[in-house]
Write a protein that holds these residues in place. Structure first.
Motif, PDB file in Angstrom:
ATOM      1  N   TYR A 129       0.854  -1.190   0.000  1.00 28.66           N
ATOM      2  CA  TYR A 129       0.000   0.000   0.000  1.00 28.66           C
ATOM      3  C   TYR A 129       0.886   1.235   0.000  1.00 28.66           C
ATOM      4  O   TYR A 129       1.863   1.321   0.756  1.00 28.66           O
ATOM      5  CB  TYR A 129      -0.910   0.028   1.231  1.00 28.66           C
ATOM      6  N   PHE A 130       0.516   2.205  -0.847  1.00 29.79           N
ATOM      7  CA  PHE A 130       1.241   3.468  -0.937  1.00 29.79           C
ATOM      8  C   PHE A 130       0.209   4.590  -0.937  1.00 29.79           C
ATOM      9  O   PHE A 130      -0.701   4.599  -1.771  1.00 29.79           O
ATOM     10  CB  PHE A 130       2.078   3.520  -2.216  1.00 29.79           C
ATOM     11  N   GLY A 131       0.315   5.524  -0.008  1.00 33.57           N
ATOM     12  CA  GLY A 131      -0.705   6.561   0.074  1.00 33.57           C
ATOM     13  C   GLY A 131      -0.215   7.796   0.790  1.00 33.57           C
ATOM     14  O   GLY A 131       0.948   7.896   1.218  1.00 33.57           O
ATOM     15  N   TYR A 132      -1.126   8.743   0.920  1.00 34.98           N
ATOM     16  CA  TYR A 132      -0.833  10.009   1.576  1.00 34.98           C
ATOM     17  C   TYR A 132      -2.098  10.450   2.307  1.00 34.98           C
ATOM     18  O   TYR A 132      -3.196  10.341   1.757  1.00 34.98           O
ATOM     19  CB  TYR A 132      -0.422  11.063   0.537  1.00 34.98           C
ATOM     20  N   PRO A 133      -1.985  10.937   3.540  1.00 39.35           N
ATOM     21  CA  PRO A 133      -3.190  11.259   4.313  1.00 39.35           C
ATOM     22  C   PRO A 133      -3.946  12.467   3.774  1.00 39.35           C
ATOM     23  O   PRO A 133      -3.345  13.457   3.358  1.00 39.35           O
ATOM     24  CB  PRO A 133      -2.634  11.544   5.716  1.00 39.35           C
ATOM     25  N   ILE A 134      -5.263  12.351   3.764  1.00 39.35           N
ATOM     26  CA  ILE A 134      -6.152  13.461   3.423  1.00 39.35           C
ATOM     27  C   ILE A 134      -7.537  13.114   3.967  1.00 39.35           C
ATOM     28  O   ILE A 134      -8.019  11.994   3.784  1.00 39.35           O
ATOM     29  CB  ILE A 134      -6.192  13.727   1.900  1.00 39.35           C
ATOM     30  N   THR A 135      -8.155  14.053   4.641  1.00 40.98           N
ATOM     31  CA  THR A 135      -9.499  13.856   5.170  1.00 40.98           C
ATOM     32  C   THR A 135     -10.496  13.840   4.008  1.00 40.98           C
ATOM     33  O   THR A 135     -10.359  14.639   3.085  1.00 40.98           O
ATOM     34  CB  THR A 135      -9.844  15.006   6.137  1.00 40.98           C
ATOM     35  N   PRO A 136     -11.483  12.929   4.004  1.00 42.25           N
ATOM     36  CA  PRO A 136     -11.930  12.034   5.075  1.00 42.25           C
ATOM     37  C   PRO A 136     -11.542  10.566   4.883  1.00 42.25           C
ATOM     38  O   PRO A 136     -12.324   9.679   5.213  1.00 42.25           O
ATOM     39  CB  PRO A 136     -13.444  12.205   4.999  1.00 42.25           C
ATOM     40  N   GLN A 137     -10.337  10.294   4.339  1.00 47.61           N
ATOM     41  CA  GLN A 137      -9.948   8.888   4.142  1.00 47.61           C
ATOM     42  C   GLN A 137      -8.724   8.480   4.947  1.00 47.61           C
ATOM     43  O   GLN A 137      -8.218   7.369   4.784  1.00 47.61           O
ATOM     44  CB  GLN A 137      -9.705   8.608   2.656  1.00 47.61           C
ATOM     45  N   SER A 138      -8.247   9.329   5.840  1.00 49.50           N
ATOM     46  CA  SER A 138      -6.969   9.071   6.503  1.00 49.50           C
ATOM     47  C   SER A 138      -6.972   7.821   7.375  1.00 49.50           C
ATOM     48  O   SER A 138      -5.909   7.259   7.663  1.00 49.50           O
ATOM     49  CB  SER A 138      -6.555  10.286   7.343  1.00 49.50           C
TER      50      SER A 138
ATOM     51  N   LEU B 117      -0.042  -3.534   8.494  1.00 47.25           N
ATOM     52  CA  LEU B 117       0.778  -4.077   7.405  1.00 47.25           C
ATOM     53  C   LEU B 117       2.211  -4.382   7.833  1.00 47.25           C
ATOM     54  O   LEU B 117       2.737  -5.460   7.511  1.00 47.25           O
ATOM     55  CB  LEU B 117       0.755  -3.137   6.197  1.00 47.25           C
ATOM     56  N   PRO B 118       2.904  -3.477   8.553  1.00 44.07           N
ATOM     57  CA  PRO B 118       4.272  -3.815   8.976  1.00 44.07           C
ATOM     58  C   PRO B 118       4.335  -5.065   9.849  1.00 44.07           C
ATOM     59  O   PRO B 118       5.293  -5.839   9.763  1.00 44.07           O
ATOM     60  CB  PRO B 118       4.706  -2.565   9.755  1.00 44.07           C
ATOM     61  N   ARG B 119       3.323  -5.276  10.680  1.00 46.65           N
ATOM     62  CA  ARG B 119       3.305  -6.466  11.538  1.00 46.65           C
ATOM     63  C   ARG B 119       3.198  -7.747  10.718  1.00 46.65           C
ATOM     64  O   ARG B 119       3.636  -8.811  11.166  1.00 46.65           O
ATOM     65  CB  ARG B 119       2.123  -6.401  12.513  1.00 46.65           C
ATOM     66  N   LYS B 120       2.592  -7.638   9.538  1.00 54.36           N
ATOM     67  CA  LYS B 120       2.392  -8.806   8.688  1.00 54.36           C
ATOM     68  C   LYS B 120       3.463  -8.924   7.608  1.00 54.36           C
ATOM     69  O   LYS B 120       3.378  -9.782   6.729  1.00 54.36           O
ATOM     70  CB  LYS B 120       1.000  -8.743   8.045  1.00 54.36           C
ATOM     71  N   GLY B 121       4.453  -8.030   7.646  1.00 50.34           N
ATOM     72  CA  GLY B 121       5.520  -8.078   6.656  1.00 50.34           C
ATOM     73  C   GLY B 121       5.091  -7.617   5.278  1.00 50.34           C
ATOM     74  O   GLY B 121       5.688  -8.007   4.269  1.00 50.34           O
ATOM     75  N   ILE B 122       4.062  -6.781   5.218  1.00 46.40           N
ATOM     76  CA  ILE B 122       3.535  -6.277   3.950  1.00 46.40           C
ATOM     77  C   ILE B 122       4.002  -4.839   3.764  1.00 46.40           C
ATOM     78  O   ILE B 122       4.017  -4.050   4.708  1.00 46.40           O
ATOM     79  CB  ILE B 122       1.994  -6.351   3.933  1.00 46.40           C
ATOM     80  N   ALA B 123       4.368  -4.491   2.547  1.00 41.76           N
ATOM     81  CA  ALA B 123       4.913  -3.163   2.267  1.00 41.76           C
ATOM     82  C   ALA B 123       3.894  -2.069   2.562  1.00 41.76           C
ATOM     83  O   ALA B 123       2.740  -2.144   2.132  1.00 41.76           O
ATOM     84  CB  ALA B 123       5.353  -3.080   0.807  1.00 41.76           C
ATOM     85  N   TYR B 124       4.332  -1.055   3.302  1.00 42.28           N
ATOM     86  CA  TYR B 124       3.505   0.116   3.594  1.00 42.28           C
ATOM     87  C   TYR B 124       4.391   1.349   3.508  1.00 42.28           C
ATOM     88  O   TYR B 124       5.434   1.418   4.170  1.00 42.28           O
ATOM     89  CB  TYR B 124       2.886   0.028   4.987  1.00 42.28           C
ATOM     90  N   VAL B 125       3.987   2.309   2.685  1.00 42.58           N
ATOM     91  CA  VAL B 125       4.747   3.550   2.570  1.00 42.58           C
ATOM     92  C   VAL B 125       3.785   4.730   2.603  1.00 42.58           C
ATOM     93  O   VAL B 125       2.850   4.792   1.799  1.00 42.58           O
ATOM     94  CB  VAL B 125       5.570   3.613   1.263  1.00 42.58           C
ATOM     95  N   GLN B 126       4.002   5.641   3.559  1.00 44.05           N
ATOM     96  CA  GLN B 126       3.327   6.935   3.495  1.00 44.05           C
ATOM     97  C   GLN B 126       4.218   7.834   2.654  1.00 44.05           C
ATOM     98  O   GLN B 126       5.276   8.276   3.090  1.00 44.05           O
ATOM     99  CB  GLN B 126       3.107   7.540   4.875  1.00 44.05           C
ATOM    100  N   ALA B 127       3.778   8.066   1.428  1.00 40.49           N
ATOM    101  CA  ALA B 127       4.585   8.824   0.472  1.00 40.49           C
ATOM    102  C   ALA B 127       4.588  10.306   0.828  1.00 40.49           C
ATOM    103  O   ALA B 127       3.833  10.763   1.690  1.00 40.49           O
ATOM    104  CB  ALA B 127       4.039   8.619  -0.935  1.00 40.49           C
ATOM    105  N   GLU B 128       5.441  11.068   0.143  1.00 43.52           N
ATOM    106  CA  GLU B 128       5.511  12.506   0.400  1.00 43.52           C
ATOM    107  C   GLU B 128       4.413  13.287  -0.293  1.00 43.52           C
ATOM    108  O   GLU B 128       4.210  14.471  -0.019  1.00 43.52           O
ATOM    109  CB  GLU B 128       6.876  13.070  -0.007  1.00 43.52           C
ATOM    110  N   SER B 129       3.681  12.630  -1.199  1.00 44.87           N
ATOM    111  CA  SER B 129       2.572  13.288  -1.890  1.00 44.87           C
ATOM    112  C   SER B 129       1.761  12.236  -2.623  1.00 44.87           C
ATOM    113  O   SER B 129       2.194  11.086  -2.789  1.00 44.87           O
ATOM    114  CB  SER B 129       3.077  14.323  -2.902  1.00 44.87           C
ATOM    115  N   GLU B 130       0.585  12.640  -3.096  1.00 43.94           N
ATOM    116  CA  GLU B 130      -0.238  11.740  -3.902  1.00 43.94           C
ATOM    117  C   GLU B 130       0.432  11.412  -5.227  1.00 43.94           C
ATOM    118  O   GLU B 130       0.260  10.307  -5.761  1.00 43.94           O
ATOM    119  CB  GLU B 130      -1.609  12.367  -4.158  1.00 43.94           C
ATOM    120  N   VAL B 131       1.193  12.356  -5.768  1.00 45.62           N
ATOM    121  CA  VAL B 131       1.914  12.107  -7.021  1.00 45.62           C
ATOM    122  C   VAL B 131       2.922  10.977  -6.824  1.00 45.62           C
ATOM    123  O   VAL B 131       3.032  10.059  -7.655  1.00 45.62           O
ATOM    124  CB  VAL B 131       2.608  13.391  -7.512  1.00 45.62           C
ATOM    125  N   SER B 132       3.650  11.032  -5.732  1.00 47.35           N
ATOM    126  CA  SER B 132       4.605   9.964  -5.438  1.00 47.35           C
ATOM    127  C   SER B 132       3.888   8.638  -5.220  1.00 47.35           C
ATOM    128  O   SER B 132       4.322   7.589  -5.716  1.00 47.35           O
ATOM    129  CB  SER B 132       5.421  10.317  -4.193  1.00 47.35           C
TER     130      SER B 132
END
Length: 354
Positions: free
Chosen positions: A25-34, A44-59
């Motif tokens: 999963y790759f995402g960026y926080p924005i209300t109302p979906q944060s 996800l980290p506990r299950k060994g699954i990739a998780y990245v909070q990117a620096e922007s929605e473009v990224s």
């Protein structure tokens, strides 16, 4: 019997994705979906699954492009302004035929707008918010349960057609809490990405894989467009989904999706108690759109009322479906204001002349 959980719609989306076998999963926080990011960041980290909070929605969307191109089950989520930022990447992904799941928890606009629920992103979702001749498969849940159920379906469809699938939700569905059950019998369909994905080495077709949306020669670009259109035609033939409610004897048909369809269904019940013969066609997919069933019932009803939390977008597809044979009118609210059953019934009464 499956265990029931009381969860927010955003949390149910995330939990369903985990159970559906998400690889990243790759995402960026924005209300109302944060809450989607928050839930994934915990589990996800506990299950060994990739998780990245990117620096922007473009990224984030370009990370989806790369990871999805490796043949993995990949997902991102955002809300309206963030989805606008993703559109260039979405167009690239659609052209390169990368399977992935996108989620737009819509909020009011245009501009930065409000954080309240809206359905103002319909055009962007079904007409292609980015550039070029491409389509997204667009699923429209109307409950927390469907938010979960449609995640499984979205992943399966994305891999079946090598096409991005969008779950078009809204701020109310994302934030509301309801009981939800998760599929205990779900079996991930067989999916072999080695013939097209960048999995390393030489692909089964005997040459290295190159995933691209760049075709300098116009003949190659045209050929790619024709290839995509063949696929889209197949999707239109096989993946239309809808619900009919009290349409058999209806004189007036409501057409509504997502949160609006819940309110419209209640309005149908209340209107029938008052002697008004109304029914509901609820698109569960807004692309492909249920054009044929709307056209079929246009021979039985006197008119259609398109009910949307917008100034009127889906109504254009309804008008195309009926080919100007019967009147089609619009009732809607915008700016984050939720629809009213009383106003829907008043509109129906006026249209029926009662």
């Amino acid at each position: 019997m499956a265990e029931k959980y009381l969860m927010k719609g955003n949390e149910a989306l995330a939990e369903a994705a985990i159970r559906a076998g998400i690889d990243g999963y790759f995402g960026y926080p924005i209300t109302p979906q944060s809450e989607v990011l928050e839930y994934f960041s915990k589990w996800l980290p506990r299950k060994g699954i990739a998780y990245v909070q990117a620096e922007s929605e473009v990224s984030a969307i370009n990370m989806v492009y790369g990871a999805g191109g490796c043949g993995k089950r990949i997902m991102t989520s955002t809300s309206s302004p963030g989805f606008s930022l993703m559109q260039e990447g979405v167009s690239y992904i659609a052209c390169a035929q990368i399977p992935c799941v996108l989620v737009n928890v819509q909020r009011g606009g245009p501009g930065l707008g409000t954080i309240q629920p809206s359905q103002g992103d319909y055009f962007q979702a079904v007409k292609g918010g980015g550039h070029g001749d491409y389509r997204l498969i667009v699923l429209t849940p109307n409950s927390v349960q469907e938010q979960a159920d449609m995640v499984y379906k979205a992943f399966d469809l994305s891999e079946k057609y090598l096409n991005p699938v969008l779950i078009l939700s809204d701020g109310a569905l994302g934030q509301m809490m309801e009981a939800v059950e998760f599929k205990e019998d779900y079996v991930k369909p067989s999916f072999d990405p080695t013939s097209w994905a960048t999995v390393g080495g030489v692909a089964k077709r005997g040459k290295p894989v190159q995933l691209t949306s760049l075709f300098i020669e116009p003949e190659r670009m045209e050929a790619k467009n024709f290839e995509l259109q063949v696929k889209y035609k197949k999707i239109e033939e096989n993946e239309v989904d809808y619900e009919l409610y009290h349409m058999d004897d209806a004189e007036l048909g409501f057409i509504a999706y997502g949160l609006s369809s819940r309110i419209a269904k209640k309005a149908v019940d209340l209107a029938r108690e008052q002697g008004l013969k109304v029914g509901l066609i609820r698109p569960k997919t807004v692309w492909p759109f249920p054009t044929k069933i709307i056209k079929e019932y246009s021979k039985k009803v006197k008119a259609y009322l398109s009910i949307e939390m917008s100034v009127g977008q889906m109504i254009e597809d309804v008008k195309l479906a009926v080919e100007c044979k019967i009147p089609v009118e619009h009732y809607g609210k915008t700016g984050g204001i939720v629809l009213s059953t009383d106003e829907i019934i008043a509109k129906a009464r006026k249209m029926l002349g009662k």
